[in-house]
Design an enzyme around this catalytic site. Structure first.
Site, PDB file in Angstrom:
ATOM      1  N   LYS A 246      -0.234  11.148 -13.087  1.00 23.05           N
ATOM      2  CA  LYS A 246       0.920  10.590 -13.796  1.00 23.05           C
ATOM      3  C   LYS A 246       1.802  11.699 -14.375  1.00 23.05           C
ATOM      4  CE  LYS A 246       0.536   6.079 -13.378  1.00 23.05           C
ATOM      5  NZ  LYS A 246       1.606   5.217 -12.812  1.00 23.05           N
TER       6      LYS A 246
ATOM      7  N   ASP B 293       0.844  -1.186   0.000  1.00 26.62           N
ATOM      8  CA  ASP B 293       0.000   0.000   0.000  1.00 26.62           C
ATOM      9  C   ASP B 293       0.883   1.241   0.000  1.00 26.62           C
ATOM     10  OD1 ASP B 293      -1.879   1.935   0.255  1.00 26.62           O
ATOM     11  OD2 ASP B 293      -2.689   1.252   2.171  1.00 26.62           O
TER      12      ASP B 293
ATOM     13  N   THR C 179      -5.165  -5.640 -19.450  1.00 28.59           N
ATOM     14  CA  THR C 179      -5.274  -6.032 -18.044  1.00 28.59           C
ATOM     15  C   THR C 179      -6.610  -5.541 -17.525  1.00 28.59           C
ATOM     16  OG1 THR C 179      -4.334  -3.948 -17.238  1.00 28.59           O
ATOM     17  CG2 THR C 179      -2.775  -5.731 -17.755  1.00 28.59           C
TER      18      THR C 179
ATOM     19  N   ASN D 225       5.705   0.451  -9.412  1.00 27.16           N
ATOM     20  CA  ASN D 225       4.712   0.031 -10.395  1.00 27.16           C
ATOM     21  C   ASN D 225       3.281   0.249  -9.923  1.00 27.16           C
ATOM     22  OD1 ASN D 225       3.872  -1.455 -12.872  1.00 27.16           O
ATOM     23  ND2 ASN D 225       3.132  -2.938 -11.384  1.00 27.16           N
TER      24      ASN D 225
ATOM     25  N   TYR E  67      -6.129  10.197 -13.335  1.00 27.06           N
ATOM     26  CA  TYR E  67      -4.984   9.371 -13.729  1.00 27.06           C
ATOM     27  C   TYR E  67      -3.975  10.196 -14.516  1.00 27.06           C
ATOM     28  CZ  TYR E  67      -2.491   5.306 -15.667  1.00 27.06           C
ATOM     29  OH  TYR E  67      -1.535   4.385 -16.032  1.00 27.06           O
TER      30      TYR E  67
END
Length: 255
Positions: free
Chosen positions: A181, A66, A212, A95, A177
């Site tokens: 990023k 976490d 995925t 990752n 996101y």
């Protein structure tokens, strides 16, 4: 002889959905980039199942992966330090990441903060916690320049964090996101300018749009294709790549 350990965060989603995941692929291939005259070891926090079958990979519970939990990060660093028996850490792969399909109209402050904590703050704290071990590896290394064999931080980023290339990928807005990023990309650049002085290579890698749970079956790449690409890029990284964003083929992506 040195012991080369490579912790990898983020084994539960993204390009690491069990049992087909990057962590497992690293174990199957034995090395990320081969270091002559030294045994290779991996420690992949929070992984189980296929990864746990590898005899050199002690596994922990979910909490140890976490990256939004500072205490879990500190605990992970202490565990790795204990396993190293005085040796340094050669490669840290950040990752872990989260992805929510929200637009400018639907995103809220809670989602933005959640994304930043995992996608940007988490890698920041991971690097801080593991920095002493990375510095030790760099100091003990006989290699010139910067490389993954010496000491490196690899932040798994995305093309969606590229401001210049946003128009071509905006068919998926995913605002939280993208923004988090983009922050990770800036973090990578700052880490490179700071940690490079200590002999630590810092690079951001885009694994591609992968099939995925996160990427969905609409994606272009299989997990195997992405992993094989990343594995081929890691050994060739050097000081000329410091602070850059590259894709799984090793090609530069503009900020």
């Amino acid at each position: 002889m040195g012991i080369f350990w490579r912790p990898t965060t983020g084994c539960l989603s993204g390009i690491c959905p069990p049992p087909r995941n990057v962590a497992a692929a690293l174990c199957h291939h034995g090395v990320v980039c081969r270091a002559p005259r030294a045994p290779q070891r991996f420690w992949v926090p929070g992984c189980s199942g296929l990864v746990a079958q590898h005899p050199l990979v002690p596994t922990r519970g979910r909490d140890s992966t976490d990256v939004a939990n500072p205490s879990a990060i500190v605990s992970a660093a202490k565990i790795v330090e204990g396993k190293l028996n005085g040796a340094g850490l050669n490669l840290l792969i950040n990752n872990a990441g989260i992805f929510t399909p929200v637009s400018l109209e639907t995103v809220d402050s809670e989602e933005m903060i959640r994304a930043y904590k995992t996608n940007a703050v988490g890698p920041l704290l991971m690097a801080q916690a593991f920095l002493p071990l990375l510095k030790k590896a760099a100091q003990d290394s006989r290699e010139e320049g910067l490389s993954c064999n010496k000491a490196a931080i690899i932040n798994i980023s995305t093309l969606l964090g590229s401001i210049e290339r946003t128009p071509e990928s905006y068919f998926k807005p995913v605002i939280s996101y993208r923004c988090s990023k983009a922050a990770l990309n800036m973090l990578t650049r700052c880490q490179a300018l700071t940690y490079g002085k200590a002999g630590i290579l810092c690079v951001a890698l885009h694994p591609g749009w992968v099939k995925t749970d996160m990427g969905t079956q609409e994606a272009d790449l299989t997990v195997d294709t992405s992993v094989q690409g990343l594995l081929s890029v890691l050994p060739i990284l050097s000081e000329k790549h410091s602070g850059m964003l590259l894709n799984w083929k090793g090609k530069t992506i503009p900020w």
